[in-house]
Write a protein that holds these residues in place. Sequence first.
Motif, PDB file in Angstrom:
ATOM      1  N   MET A   5      -3.653   4.736  -8.636  1.00  0.00           N
ATOM      2  CA  MET A   5      -4.429   3.525  -8.407  1.00  0.00           C
ATOM      3  C   MET A   5      -3.808   2.317  -9.084  1.00  0.00           C
ATOM      4  O   MET A   5      -3.637   1.293  -8.494  1.00  0.00           O
ATOM      5  CB  MET A   5      -5.868   3.721  -8.889  1.00  0.00           C
ATOM      6  CG  MET A   5      -6.634   4.735  -8.058  1.00  0.00           C
ATOM      7  SD  MET A   5      -6.649   4.270  -6.322  1.00  0.00           S
ATOM      8  CE  MET A   5      -7.582   5.619  -5.628  1.00  0.00           C
ATOM      9  N   SER A 296       0.816  -0.867   2.775  1.00  0.00           N
ATOM     10  CA  SER A 296       0.369  -1.155   1.415  1.00  0.00           C
ATOM     11  C   SER A 296      -0.381   0.038   0.849  1.00  0.00           C
ATOM     12  O   SER A 296      -0.812   0.938   1.584  1.00  0.00           O
ATOM     13  CB  SER A 296      -0.534  -2.382   1.405  1.00  0.00           C
ATOM     14  OG  SER A 296      -1.784  -2.083   2.024  1.00  0.00           O
ATOM     15  N   ASP A 298      -3.380   0.061  -0.326  1.00  0.00           N
ATOM     16  CA  ASP A 298      -4.740   0.083   0.216  1.00  0.00           C
ATOM     17  C   ASP A 298      -4.764   0.632   1.634  1.00  0.00           C
ATOM     18  O   ASP A 298      -5.693   1.365   2.014  1.00  0.00           O
ATOM     19  CB  ASP A 298      -5.344  -1.323   0.191  1.00  0.00           C
ATOM     20  CG  ASP A 298      -5.634  -1.805  -1.222  1.00  0.00           C
ATOM     21  OD1 ASP A 298      -5.759  -0.955  -2.125  1.00  0.00           O
ATOM     22  OD2 ASP A 298      -5.731  -3.027  -1.422  1.00  0.00           O
ATOM     23  N   GLU A 299      -3.751   0.295   2.439  1.00  0.00           N
ATOM     24  CA  GLU A 299      -3.685   0.825   3.798  1.00  0.00           C
ATOM     25  C   GLU A 299      -3.478   2.331   3.789  1.00  0.00           C
ATOM     26  O   GLU A 299      -4.067   3.059   4.609  1.00  0.00           O
ATOM     27  CB  GLU A 299      -2.554   0.140   4.566  1.00  0.00           C
ATOM     28  CG  GLU A 299      -2.826  -1.308   4.924  1.00  0.00           C
ATOM     29  CD  GLU A 299      -1.615  -2.005   5.493  1.00  0.00           C
ATOM     30  OE1 GLU A 299      -1.803  -2.989   6.232  1.00  0.00           O
ATOM     31  OE2 GLU A 299      -0.471  -1.570   5.199  1.00  0.00           O
ATOM     32  N   ALA A 302      -6.778   4.011   2.717  1.00  0.00           N
ATOM     33  CA  ALA A 302      -7.774   3.916   3.781  1.00  0.00           C
ATOM     34  C   ALA A 302      -7.460   4.857   4.941  1.00  0.00           C
ATOM     35  O   ALA A 302      -8.376   5.324   5.635  1.00  0.00           O
ATOM     36  CB  ALA A 302      -7.860   2.482   4.285  1.00  0.00           C
TER      37      ALA A 302
END
Length: 333
Positions: A5, A296, A298-299, A302
């Motif tokens: 993270m 990214s 985050d991508e 997700a």
Amino acid sequence: MSTPMRTKLPALACAGLVLATAISPAALAATGAAPRSQAVTIDDRGSIVSADLLARLSAEQVAAYLTRAKSPVPARPQGADLYAVVYRTTAVDGAPTTASGIVALPARSRKNLWTVSYEHGTLATKADAGSVSDGDGRAVPLLFAAAGFAGVAPDYLGLGKGPGFHPYMDSATEVSATADLLRAAGELAGRKGRTLSGDLLVTGFSQGGQAAMALGKSLRDDSTFRLRAVAATSGPYDARNAEMPALLDGRLEPHIAAYYLAYWTVSMNRLHHLYDAPSEVFRDPRVEKLFDGRHSFDEIVAGLPASPRKLATAAYLERLAPLRRAGEGDGVQ
């Protein structure tokens, strides 16, 4: 293995700063050990393709930068110059390629500088590496430069400005990419009227902990660098008997476990051919494309399922079962 993270910069910086200040150039001088110049005499490896000055910071600006990064600040920080360096190195198959990284040089200290090499943690996105993005890939080498060292931080192959894919968890190229950046740092220092002593301290976090240990091992008998100490933090030092069982038996948070398992699987397939088609190992074959270096963090998160069981096919989990049994869990989550 740490979570991807965000790296624990303050803790890592504290560990590295303790390492650096405990075995400082002044402390070495007190022992009577003589520094020596670092010469770059190898063929083409480690030679500089480009060296771009990212910032020239005063002592006050360095202190402010490190404070914003939630990093320790040396008691009497120096100003520093921060460079993004592209240099020649070797690919997984030994072919010539280029890689990138950060070199930070202190403003006041000029001769016989000790070098601190920082190995960063897990990154799956080219644009997150230090040569192209602000973050610990810049803050940590800047911290060491502020303390009077040459700070060096490789992006590794395939990250930052490097071409191709990143061979995640490949010790050989973590070592070669770092060693060649160290040589490039010596060339850059010479261009700027500085000299490096060849004395080397190594630190790293997460993936970088493992990379730091591998680098330290490779340099034990090296004639160019004098390895003085290694401080490796939270690294995946025993993937077969510790990290992989923890990914599979529920000891690691399931979504994080899915991230690491997916990234490791894609990388190992590129290196060692684990599968012919992603549908053989992933329930959703599109997972493989998440690790193309362009998505990214985050991508990627997700796009991943919430656990290894939802990520991997039954056949692949069965192939991994011996690794799960090597740990002490009670089943894949």
